[in-house]
Design a protein around this motif. Structure first.
Motif, PDB file in Angstrom:
ATOM      1  N   TYR A 161     -70.788 -91.127 -29.781  1.00  0.00           N
ATOM      2  CA  TYR A 161     -69.625 -91.118 -30.390  1.00  0.00           C
ATOM      3  C   TYR A 161     -68.413 -90.737 -29.337  1.00  0.00           C
ATOM      4  O   TYR A 161     -68.740 -90.666 -28.114  1.00  0.00           O
ATOM      5  CB  TYR A 161     -69.559 -90.152 -31.414  1.00  0.00           C
ATOM      6  N   GLY A 162     -67.147 -91.000 -29.521  1.00  0.00           N
ATOM      7  CA  GLY A 162     -66.105 -90.817 -28.732  1.00  0.00           C
ATOM      8  C   GLY A 162     -65.690 -92.298 -28.205  1.00  0.00           C
ATOM      9  O   GLY A 162     -66.143 -93.300 -28.712  1.00  0.00           O
ATOM     10  N   GLU A 163     -65.163 -92.352 -27.047  1.00  0.00           N
ATOM     11  CA  GLU A 163     -64.865 -93.954 -26.406  1.00  0.00           C
ATOM     12  C   GLU A 163     -64.996 -93.628 -25.097  1.00  0.00           C
ATOM     13  O   GLU A 163     -64.930 -92.724 -24.371  1.00  0.00           O
ATOM     14  CB  GLU A 163     -63.335 -94.034 -26.764  1.00  0.00           C
ATOM     15  N   LYS A 164     -65.102 -94.744 -24.485  1.00  0.00           N
ATOM     16  CA  LYS A 164     -65.269 -95.080 -22.983  1.00  0.00           C
ATOM     17  C   LYS A 164     -63.814 -94.890 -22.516  1.00  0.00           C
ATOM     18  O   LYS A 164     -63.037 -95.678 -22.791  1.00  0.00           O
ATOM     19  CB  LYS A 164     -66.009 -96.200 -22.505  1.00  0.00           C
ATOM     20  N   ARG A 165     -63.721 -94.198 -21.333  1.00  0.00           N
ATOM     21  CA  ARG A 165     -62.630 -94.004 -20.746  1.00  0.00           C
ATOM     22  C   ARG A 165     -62.586 -94.487 -19.187  1.00  0.00           C
ATOM     23  O   ARG A 165     -63.940 -93.990 -18.639  1.00  0.00           O
ATOM     24  CB  ARG A 165     -61.874 -92.728 -20.720  1.00  0.00           C
ATOM     25  N   LEU A 166     -61.805 -94.631 -18.425  1.00  0.00           N
ATOM     26  CA  LEU A 166     -61.734 -94.718 -17.075  1.00  0.00           C
ATOM     27  C   LEU A 166     -61.649 -93.166 -16.521  1.00  0.00           C
ATOM     28  O   LEU A 166     -61.291 -92.416 -17.125  1.00  0.00           O
ATOM     29  CB  LEU A 166     -60.544 -95.261 -16.475  1.00  0.00           C
ATOM     30  N   PRO A 167     -62.450 -92.953 -15.251  1.00  0.00           N
ATOM     31  CA  PRO A 167     -62.445 -91.363 -14.785  1.00  0.00           C
ATOM     32  C   PRO A 167     -61.368 -90.847 -14.557  1.00  0.00           C
ATOM     33  O   PRO A 167     -60.368 -91.442 -14.012  1.00  0.00           O
ATOM     34  CB  PRO A 167     -63.654 -91.725 -13.697  1.00  0.00           C
ATOM     35  N   GLN A 168     -61.195 -89.544 -14.643  1.00  0.00           N
ATOM     36  CA  GLN A 168     -60.096 -88.839 -14.281  1.00  0.00           C
ATOM     37  C   GLN A 168     -60.481 -88.132 -13.033  1.00  0.00           C
ATOM     38  O   GLN A 168     -59.279 -87.400 -12.329  1.00  0.00           O
ATOM     39  CB  GLN A 168     -59.635 -87.676 -15.302  1.00  0.00           C
ATOM     40  N   ALA A 169     -61.654 -88.030 -12.605  1.00  0.00           N
ATOM     41  CA  ALA A 169     -61.880 -87.394 -11.474  1.00  0.00           C
ATOM     42  C   ALA A 169     -63.233 -88.053 -10.837  1.00  0.00           C
ATOM     43  O   ALA A 169     -64.165 -88.598 -11.691  1.00  0.00           O
ATOM     44  CB  ALA A 169     -62.282 -85.891 -11.592  1.00  0.00           C
ATOM     45  N   LEU A 170     -62.953 -88.133  -9.483  1.00  0.00           N
ATOM     46  CA  LEU A 170     -64.123 -88.986  -8.630  1.00  0.00           C
ATOM     47  C   LEU A 170     -64.753 -88.081  -7.600  1.00  0.00           C
ATOM     48  O   LEU A 170     -63.881 -87.473  -6.742  1.00  0.00           O
ATOM     49  CB  LEU A 170     -63.772 -90.241  -8.198  1.00  0.00           C
ATOM     50  N   ILE A 171     -66.100 -87.914  -7.055  1.00  0.00           N
ATOM     51  CA  ILE A 171     -66.661 -87.409  -6.095  1.00  0.00           C
ATOM     52  C   ILE A 171     -66.802 -88.554  -5.214  1.00  0.00           C
ATOM     53  O   ILE A 171     -67.536 -89.645  -5.375  1.00  0.00           O
ATOM     54  CB  ILE A 171     -68.028 -86.806  -6.422  1.00  0.00           C
ATOM     55  N   VAL A 192     -67.584 -82.289 -19.403  1.00  0.00           N
ATOM     56  CA  VAL A 192     -67.802 -83.246 -18.449  1.00  0.00           C
ATOM     57  C   VAL A 192     -68.967 -84.166 -18.853  1.00  0.00           C
ATOM     58  O   VAL A 192     -69.826 -83.928 -19.266  1.00  0.00           O
ATOM     59  CB  VAL A 192     -68.069 -82.437 -17.203  1.00  0.00           C
ATOM     60  N   ARG A 193     -68.437 -85.338 -18.713  1.00  0.00           N
ATOM     61  CA  ARG A 193     -69.291 -86.432 -19.035  1.00  0.00           C
ATOM     62  C   ARG A 193     -69.258 -87.330 -17.643  1.00  0.00           C
ATOM     63  O   ARG A 193     -68.052 -87.911 -17.336  1.00  0.00           O
ATOM     64  CB  ARG A 193     -69.151 -87.309 -20.180  1.00  0.00           C
ATOM     65  N   ALA A 194     -70.445 -87.445 -17.013  1.00  0.00           N
ATOM     66  CA  ALA A 194     -70.244 -88.434 -15.790  1.00  0.00           C
ATOM     67  C   ALA A 194     -71.356 -89.249 -15.545  1.00  0.00           C
ATOM     68  O   ALA A 194     -72.636 -89.055 -16.156  1.00  0.00           O
ATOM     69  CB  ALA A 194     -70.538 -87.216 -14.502  1.00  0.00           C
ATOM     70  N   VAL A 195     -71.229 -90.464 -15.345  1.00  0.00           N
ATOM     71  CA  VAL A 195     -72.171 -91.455 -15.037  1.00  0.00           C
ATOM     72  C   VAL A 195     -73.157 -91.122 -13.940  1.00  0.00           C
ATOM     73  O   VAL A 195     -72.917 -90.720 -13.056  1.00  0.00           O
ATOM     74  CB  VAL A 195     -71.532 -92.902 -14.795  1.00  0.00           C
ATOM     75  N   GLY A 196     -74.645 -91.379 -14.318  1.00  0.00           N
ATOM     76  CA  GLY A 196     -75.744 -90.991 -13.363  1.00  0.00           C
ATOM     77  C   GLY A 196     -75.746 -91.738 -12.408  1.00  0.00           C
ATOM     78  O   GLY A 196     -75.951 -91.246 -11.157  1.00  0.00           O
ATOM     79  N   THR A 197     -75.633 -92.988 -12.344  1.00  0.00           N
ATOM     80  CA  THR A 197     -75.627 -94.056 -11.330  1.00  0.00           C
ATOM     81  C   THR A 197     -74.476 -94.251 -10.762  1.00  0.00           C
ATOM     82  O   THR A 197     -73.189 -93.641 -10.879  1.00  0.00           O
ATOM     83  CB  THR A 197     -75.894 -95.654 -11.835  1.00  0.00           C
ATOM     84  N   GLU A 198     -74.456 -94.846  -9.317  1.00  0.00           N
ATOM     85  CA  GLU A 198     -73.248 -94.861  -8.377  1.00  0.00           C
ATOM     86  C   GLU A 198     -72.490 -96.288  -8.725  1.00  0.00           C
ATOM     87  O   GLU A 198     -73.080 -97.164  -8.416  1.00  0.00           O
ATOM     88  CB  GLU A 198     -73.491 -94.686  -6.997  1.00  0.00           C
ATOM     89  N   PRO A 199     -71.472 -96.306  -9.422  1.00  0.00           N
ATOM     90  CA  PRO A 199     -70.725 -97.632  -9.650  1.00  0.00           C
ATOM     91  C   PRO A 199     -70.564 -98.579  -8.519  1.00  0.00           C
ATOM     92  O   PRO A 199     -70.408 -99.715  -8.744  1.00  0.00           O
ATOM     93  CB  PRO A 199     -69.567 -97.183 -10.531  1.00  0.00           C
ATOM     94  N   HIS A 200     -70.097 -97.883  -7.392  1.00  0.00           N
ATOM     95  CA  HIS A 200     -69.570 -98.579  -6.303  1.00  0.00           C
ATOM     96  C   HIS A 200     -68.437 -99.468  -6.819  1.00  0.00           C
ATOM     97  O   HIS A 200     -68.407-100.527  -6.063  1.00  0.00           O
ATOM     98  CB  HIS A 200     -70.809 -99.409  -5.478  1.00  0.00           C
ATOM     99  N   MET A 217     -68.804 -96.356 -17.749  1.00  0.00           N
ATOM    100  CA  MET A 217     -68.783 -94.809 -18.079  1.00  0.00           C
ATOM    101  C   MET A 217     -69.248 -94.174 -19.227  1.00  0.00           C
ATOM    102  O   MET A 217     -69.642 -95.141 -20.269  1.00  0.00           O
ATOM    103  CB  MET A 217     -67.202 -94.511 -18.098  1.00  0.00           C
ATOM    104  N   PRO A 218     -69.675 -93.261 -19.562  1.00  0.00           N
ATOM    105  CA  PRO A 218     -70.387 -92.718 -20.880  1.00  0.00           C
ATOM    106  C   PRO A 218     -69.171 -92.409 -21.665  1.00  0.00           C
ATOM    107  O   PRO A 218     -67.909 -92.367 -21.404  1.00  0.00           O
ATOM    108  CB  PRO A 218     -71.141 -91.231 -20.378  1.00  0.00           C
ATOM    109  N   LYS A 219     -69.474 -92.206 -22.982  1.00  0.00           N
ATOM    110  CA  LYS A 219     -68.579 -92.010 -24.051  1.00  0.00           C
ATOM    111  C   LYS A 219     -68.149 -90.650 -23.837  1.00  0.00           C
ATOM    112  O   LYS A 219     -68.938 -89.726 -23.757  1.00  0.00           O
ATOM    113  CB  LYS A 219     -68.963 -92.216 -25.376  1.00  0.00           C
ATOM    114  N   THR A 220     -66.719 -90.453 -24.229  1.00  0.00           N
ATOM    115  CA  THR A 220     -66.182 -89.085 -24.107  1.00  0.00           C
ATOM    116  C   THR A 220     -65.342 -88.736 -25.308  1.00  0.00           C
ATOM    117  O   THR A 220     -64.752 -89.662 -25.979  1.00  0.00           O
ATOM    118  CB  THR A 220     -65.364 -88.590 -22.652  1.00  0.00           C
ATOM    119  N   LEU A 221     -65.272 -87.328 -25.780  1.00  0.00           N
ATOM    120  CA  LEU A 221     -64.311 -86.957 -26.832  1.00  0.00           C
ATOM    121  C   LEU A 221     -62.886 -86.541 -25.882  1.00  0.00           C
ATOM    122  O   LEU A 221     -62.894 -86.199 -24.719  1.00  0.00           O
ATOM    123  CB  LEU A 221     -64.851 -85.751 -27.536  1.00  0.00           C
ATOM    124  N   GLU A 222     -61.882 -86.498 -26.888  1.00  0.00           N
ATOM    125  CA  GLU A 222     -60.553 -86.076 -26.519  1.00  0.00           C
ATOM    126  C   GLU A 222     -60.886 -84.803 -25.601  1.00  0.00           C
ATOM    127  O   GLU A 222     -61.357 -83.805 -26.467  1.00  0.00           O
ATOM    128  CB  GLU A 222     -59.561 -86.077 -27.532  1.00  0.00           C
TER     129      GLU A 222
END
Length: 425
Positions: A161-171, A192-200, A217-222
């Motif tokens: 549930y939730g929606e996919k958003r562009l990341p607000q923070a990057l390693i 925090v919801r973080a994608v496990g793979t490296e998107p490159h 990206m994974p789905k996140t809540l507000e």
């Protein structure tokens, strides 16, 4: 904007020195002089190692914070220019490969590690089959993560549930600095919801567009933060401009580690996949008799943090970049995670209760404080035993990195004490 105060660092935060912009110009000038001297020591054949803003095929920033340039230094054997048009949103073209004509022995014919697409070297002497960042991400994994209806790279832990958003923070880096450990630790935070793979995305897949990136990206809540980590971004020339174009308020995290140790770890990882490669000692020098380090080898070049950081400061203020100590991430993971959570504006939920030090592996493992299940450690690819390196080579590398480390301390306002760490050994 001048960075906040931190005492004890010459010209850094809290000093009575010049303003931040003037300091960066001074740092760049010092880097210029260091590179120039190093290049002259090399005798014949140094090619241009240019500043990020001066590379062919890279657009100038709209409002550069530190308009400086780096002069010539040791570089690959023949010059070349990366293809691609300035400012294009399409794929980053990899620089052409150059032949290796000056080495003797095994390194003469060995294909050397290619730099990440868009990295600030203008030519190189070859490539291993796999990208130097050694991402565990495959095209198939990214395809699955980015397909319509996908939950993203962390589907096993992300609710549907939730929606996919562009990341607000990057390693964004650095390779072999501890980025995977940091990612796994911050993913333990419920906000925090973080994608496990490296998107490159910002180095290899930019031509696929932001919608593709969003679908990875994974789905996140507000109120939850979306994150990803791709260590090659830090050394990719186009990455700062592209990230700034996506969202200029993006928060950036860089995990840094003693560059000598990082280079050996980098080599160890490659050696595990390519056991026939030349020794570290052979690859590290352009001319060992003269003590001339081969700064075109990515294992060495990635650790010149001051050079790469100068590119990021063209687009992002220092206040938007957090530098995490890879060493303290091992010795005091809770302390470093407190800084990360503060930086992201999160409640300090990931604490010392989440970590268990594994003496066999030599680094902390994650555990759930609310139950008695076994701690979860990083895979067997982490914590490899390093090969024994000639002490003279270690000494020469420390001398090579020292001026760049000091410059990095001044630019960030943080003293990582790598020189002190080495003197204690």
């Amino acid at each position: 904007m001048s960075p906040p105060a931190q005492p004890g660092v010459p010209g850094g935060r809290g000093s009575k020195g010049p303003p931040a912009r003037k300091l960066l110009c001074m740092c760049s000038l010092s880097l210029c002089l260091t590179y120039l001297c190093y290049s002259l020591m090399g005798g014949t054949g140094p090619a241009a190692l240019r500043s990020p803003a001066a590379l062919p095929g890279s657009a100038a920033p709209a409002a550069p914070r530190s308009p400086t340039a780096f002069p010539a230094t040791v570089a690959p054997r023949s010059a070349g220019s990366p293809a691609g048009s300035p400012g294009a949103p399409g794929p980053s073209a990899a620089p052409p490969r150059a032949s290796n004509g000056s080495r003797e022995g095994a390194a003469d014919t060995w294909l050397r590690t290619q730099l990440a697409p868009g990295e600030v070297i203008t030519a190189q002497s070859g490539a291993f089959e796999r990208d130097p960042q050694e991402s565990s991400t495959t095209d198939e994994e990214l395809s699955r993560a980015g397909s319509p209806g996908s939950r993203g790279g962390s589907s096993s832990t992300t609710p549907d549930y939730g929606e996919k958003r562009l990341p607000q923070a990057l390693i964004i880096g650095v390779k072999k600095g501890g980025t995977r450990a940091l990612l796994e630790a911050i993913r333990a935070h419920p906000d925090v919801r973080a994608v496990g793979t490296e998107p490159h995305f910002f180095d290899r897949n930019y031509e696929k567009g932001l919608e593709w990136y969003r679908n990875v990206m994974p789905k996140t809540l507000e109120g939850q933060i979306t994150m990803e980590k791709t260590p090659s971004y830090f050394v990719t020339n186009e990455a700062p401009r592209r990230i700034h174009s996506m969202a200029k308020d993006t928060k950036l995290i860089v995990v840094v580690r003693n560059p000598v140790t990082r280079a050996i770890s980098d080599y160890t990882q490659t050696l595990s996949k390519k056991p026939e490669i030349p020794t570290f000692e052979v690859l590290a020098f352009k001319n060992r008799t003269l003590g001339l380090i081969d700064a075109s080898w990515s294992a060495i070049r990635i650790g010149i943090y001051a050079l790469h950081l100068e590119n990021w400061l063209q687009y992002f203020p220092l206040s938007q970049i957090l530098f995490v100590s890879g060493e303290r991430l091992i010795t005091d993971p809770a302390g470093e995670m407190a800084k990360v959570q503060d930086f992201l504006g999160l409640k300090r939920i990931v604490t010392e209760k989440h970590f268990y030090f594994n003496k066999t592996k030599g680094f902390p493992c994650l555990k759930k404080p609310e139950d008695s299940s076994a701690p979860r450690c990083l895979g067997k690819s982490k914590g490899r035993t390093h090969p024994k390196i000639d002490p003279d080579v270690i000494h020469r590398l420390r001398k090579f990195y020292k001026p760049f480390n000091v410059m990095f301390y001044q630019m960030t306002g943080q003293d990582f004490q790598w020189e002190q760490e080495e003197s204690d050994k």
